[in-house]
Design an enzyme around this catalytic site. Structure first.
Site, PDB file in Angstrom:
ATOM      1  N   HIS A 169      -6.410  12.329   2.065  1.00 55.88           N
ATOM      2  CA  HIS A 169      -7.061  11.536   0.803  1.00 55.88           C
ATOM      3  C   HIS A 169      -8.234  10.530   1.148  1.00 55.88           C
ATOM      4  CE1 HIS A 169      -2.833  12.157  -1.155  1.00 55.88           C
ATOM      5  NE2 HIS A 169      -3.437  12.916  -2.091  1.00 55.88           N
ATOM      6  N   CYS A 192      -2.004   3.815  -1.433  1.00 53.16           N
ATOM      7  CA  CYS A 192      -1.296   4.830  -1.857  1.00 53.16           C
ATOM      8  C   CYS A 192      -0.149   4.367  -2.743  1.00 53.16           C
ATOM      9  CB  CYS A 192      -0.727   5.749  -0.984  1.00 53.16           C
ATOM     10  SG  CYS A 192      -1.654   6.128   0.398  1.00 53.16           S
TER      11      CYS A 192
HETATM   12  N1  ARG Z   1       3.401  11.972   1.302  1.00 50.92           N
HETATM   13  C1  ARG Z   1       2.643  11.780   0.153  1.00 50.92           C
HETATM   14  C2  ARG Z   1       1.606  12.994   0.179  1.00 50.92           C
HETATM   15  O1  ARG Z   1       1.599  13.682   1.167  1.00 50.92           O
HETATM   16  C3  ARG Z   1       1.537  10.555   0.612  1.00 50.92           C
HETATM   17  C4  ARG Z   1       0.596   9.940  -0.496  1.00 50.92           C
HETATM   18  C5  ARG Z   1      -0.373   9.163   0.158  1.00 50.92           C
HETATM   19  N2  ARG Z   1      -1.098   8.712  -0.971  1.00 50.92           N
HETATM   20  C6  ARG Z   1      -2.520   8.580  -0.767  1.00 50.92           C
HETATM   21  N3  ARG Z   1      -3.117   7.937  -2.015  1.00 50.92           N
HETATM   22  N4  ARG Z   1      -3.116   8.563   0.286  1.00 50.92           N
HETATM   23  O2  ARG Z   1       1.161  13.286  -0.856  1.00 50.92           O
END
Ligand code: ARG
Length: 309
Positions: free
Chosen positions: A205, A300
């Protein structure tokens, strides 16, 4: 359509503009959190996921994060998945205990520029597909107008990062979100969108490798981006503070939240902290180790919204 209401995809074009050319927007001063009562690590959908979550410890870490945020943010609002489940009644939605990543609220939506509404996410993984149903219900109860998700994959503020105080959205894609979502969003949000391609699925992300600090400065991990994406960042930000790759990957050093010159972030990133402090930022560290086991930290776990009238 105004010239700035579109996808800006070249650094040459960006270099011809200055930040002040993008219309101003009110700052988004509400912070949304999701209560971690159902947080766990039961599947693997990113390269950081592994290990067993100590749920009690996770709960303590999240409580401390909430306390720190309440000290720095004007308004902190908590979505409790158990309460939302009740108000969803017998609508056909998987129960929250089957959605262990719901705590990562950054992925559920992004705020509209005026802060009065949100656009929902279109999750790219089946494991997380139902989470935005909960967010929609909660956001409507809070008084936000809720716009439908783009048709293409779009993981909310995890990938779409607002430039501070401007109608300018940085749009990460290449791992989770689909660039087609940004064509749709530029139109619907009345904002310029600059797509940034991510090249490494360890930075799945955008909020793992870009954290705007002010209108002119950002914290970045450049190795996450294509050269073209790096050029676009350099064209707009006067100052790019670099977080070393090991700190960005092992401690999620870039995945913080910025409140009026204070950076709230996880622990274990002394080089990044030193660079931020040398640049004049206050840094507050909170432990997020249990959440790192699922691939998330402070960024996150938080979602900036406007405050509904
Ligand atoms: N386990 C979650 C996923 O893989 C983690 C989310 C992390 N979120 C972020 N905004 N970077 O989607």
């Amino acid at each position: 359509m105004q010239d700035w209401q579109r996808v800006l995809d070249t650094s040459e074009r960006l270099r011809s503009l200055s930040v002040a050319d993008f219309p101003a927007r009110p700052s988004h001063s509400t912070v949304a959190l999701v209560h971690p009562r159902f947080f766990d690590r039961t599947y693997v959908i990113n390269p950081h996921m592994g290990g067993r979550v100590d749920r009690e410890q996770a709960r303590e870490q999240w409580d401390r994060l909430r306390t720190v945020l309440e000290r720095h943010a004007a308004d902190v609002r908590v979505l409790d998945p158990a309460a939302v489940e009740e108000s969803l009644g017998d609508r056909d939605v998987p129960p929250p205990e089957t959605q262990p990543d719901m705590v990562f609220v950054a992925n559920h939506a992004i705020p509209t520029p005026d802060g009065q509404g949100v656009v929902l996410a279109q999750m790219s993984t089946p494991e997380r597909a139902s989470e935005p149903v909960y967010f929609r219900e909660w956001a409507e109860q809070q008084g936000y107008s809720v716009g439908p998700a783009p048709t293409a994959a779009f993981e909310g503020a995890g990938d779409a990062v607002w430039h501070p105080s401007r109608r300018l959205l940085w749009g990460g894609h290449g791992v989770r979100s689909d660039p087609a979502a940004y064509d749709e969003l530029a139109e619907r949000l009345g904002a310029a969108v600059v797509p940034l391609e991510l090249t490494d699925d360890r930075y799945f992300h955008l909020d793992l490798c870009l954290l705007p600090l002010s209108e002119t400065a950002a914290l970045v991990q450049p190795g996450a981006f294509t050269p073209a994406a790096r050029n676009k960042l350099e064209a707009v930000f006067e100052t790019l503070i670099e977080a070393p790759a090991d700190e960005a990957l092992d401690s999620f050093a870039v995945n913080g939240a910025v409140m009026d010159g204070t950076v709230i972030a996880g622990t274990g990133a002394p080089v990044t902290t030193g660079r931020l402090e040398a640049a004049g930022y206050d840094v507050v560290n909170v432990e997020t180790d249990e959440f790192l086991k699922a691939g998330g930290s402070v960024g996150c776990l938080t979602l900036r919204l406007g405050t509904p009238d």
